[in-house]
Enzyme design. Sequence first.
Site, PDB file in Angstrom:
ATOM      1  N   TYR A 143     -21.128  32.192  -7.764  1.00 13.25           N
ATOM      2  CA  TYR A 143     -21.295  31.304  -8.911  1.00 13.25           C
ATOM      3  C   TYR A 143     -20.843  32.035 -10.161  1.00 13.25           C
ATOM      4  CZ  TYR A 143     -23.678  28.390 -12.394  1.00 13.25           C
ATOM      5  OH  TYR A 143     -23.971  27.591 -13.460  1.00 13.25           O
ATOM      6  N   ASP A 238     -17.333  39.638 -11.640  1.00 13.04           N
ATOM      7  CA  ASP A 238     -18.442  38.970 -12.316  1.00 13.04           C
ATOM      8  C   ASP A 238     -19.685  39.814 -12.073  1.00 13.04           C
ATOM      9  OD1 ASP A 238     -20.585  37.406 -13.115  1.00 13.04           O
ATOM     10  OD2 ASP A 238     -19.715  35.533 -12.387  1.00 13.04           O
ATOM     11  N   LYS A 266     -27.304  38.857 -18.690  1.00 14.97           N
ATOM     12  CA  LYS A 266     -28.644  39.172 -18.222  1.00 14.97           C
ATOM     13  C   LYS A 266     -29.178  40.468 -18.809  1.00 14.97           C
ATOM     14  CE  LYS A 266     -28.076  36.231 -14.190  1.00 14.97           C
ATOM     15  NZ  LYS A 266     -28.850  35.069 -14.614  1.00 14.97           N
TER      16      LYS A 266
END
Length: 433
Positions: A143, A238, A266
């Site tokens: 994702y 990613d 994050k």
Amino acid sequence: MNDTKSDLLTRAERILPGGVNSPVRAFRGVGGEPVFIRAADGAWLWAEDGKRYLDYIGGYGPHILGHRHRAVEKAVQDALSRGTAFGAPTVAEVELGELIASALPSVDMVRLVNSGTEATMSALRLARAATGRDKFIKFEGCYHGHGDAFLIAAGSGAATLGVPSSPGVPAAVVADTLLAPYNDLLAVEDLFRRHGDDVAAVFVEPIAGNMGLVPPEEGFLEGLRELCDQHGALLVFDEVMTGFRVGWSGAQGIFGVRPDLTTLGKVIGGGLPAAAYGGRRELMQRIAPAGPVYQAGTLSGNPLAVAAGLAALRFLGADDGAAYSRLETAASRLQRGMEEICRRLGVACRIQRQGSMMGLFFTANPVRSLADVDASDRELFRRLFHGLLQRGVHLPPSPYETLFLSLAHGEEEIQLTLEAFEGALAAAEDGAS
């Protein structure tokens, strides 16, 4: 607040689609009603109904130090006393960029943004501009945010052109998105054989964290690097989840493979909204205003988020990586304990882990791709989830999400988790929660 959990959900659903602001929070992956959280501290969550839960969501990754870590809290308070948003550069933005670049071997320059989605969308635009090509390759189960070009589902076959997986995504937008199974280098080779001159980039989670935790097989990342070099495409890691989470230098430091571009999020925001993308200087100099590739953001480099991120990264980088050693100790003890309980109860399971990220799969088979996750016993996971919730342990509410530990998960918390896990798993095996 006197509302029950059901009352809160009903109230929320009147004003928020599904009652939430991010889909997984709605518990659709496990059924039941979401827990509304009032506060958190360390490894614990407090719900609106007063119940306390051991937290393995960790904000879906940011809270590697634990909730309300004092260094982060103080940094945000100090920044708040100076203002919340200036629309102008600050020294702290430069310091955060310098710290990121010093830690990641592939990064010379950084652009701060607000979310992982923003980072990956911007990296794709840059890759297309740098190569003059439109197509890119991504992997099933990886994702990269909810940008239109990334929202695709697999068709038939080992590798295929993407088709939209959400209404509102035009077929033309994903016509240039090529899809392959994770850990399947032969499928990627085939895509390059058929589309090589048109492929701008390969986007990959170097450790997949959006289908549980699925590590790269030996040679997979190295093979992607070689294929990109052979065909003039860019390799984009990613590391929104893995950056500063699995180690100081992220997954690229663990596996020794250097991408051309890296996306982050994050942990670098310390629990506040912050993300970034970075890479080689000659690529990043193409970003406006240094170059012609446009990307902007009103709240990019927000002073509060930058302060929180700096505090978190400085803590993680102190004492020669002692924080990561502590995380490894706690996470390995939890993994070994869960595996022993599964063996004792005769439950087929695979627990895959990298540092303080962990995937729990009820299957006897290897888990190397999304198809393997789909084939695991997700109904058993559902029953286990609710059994753990009743016993005061809150996992992410989906078998496709990764469990996150923090520095606040000490001996006592791990022991409490294992005791709850044994009781919940035994009940789940009997068909109850």
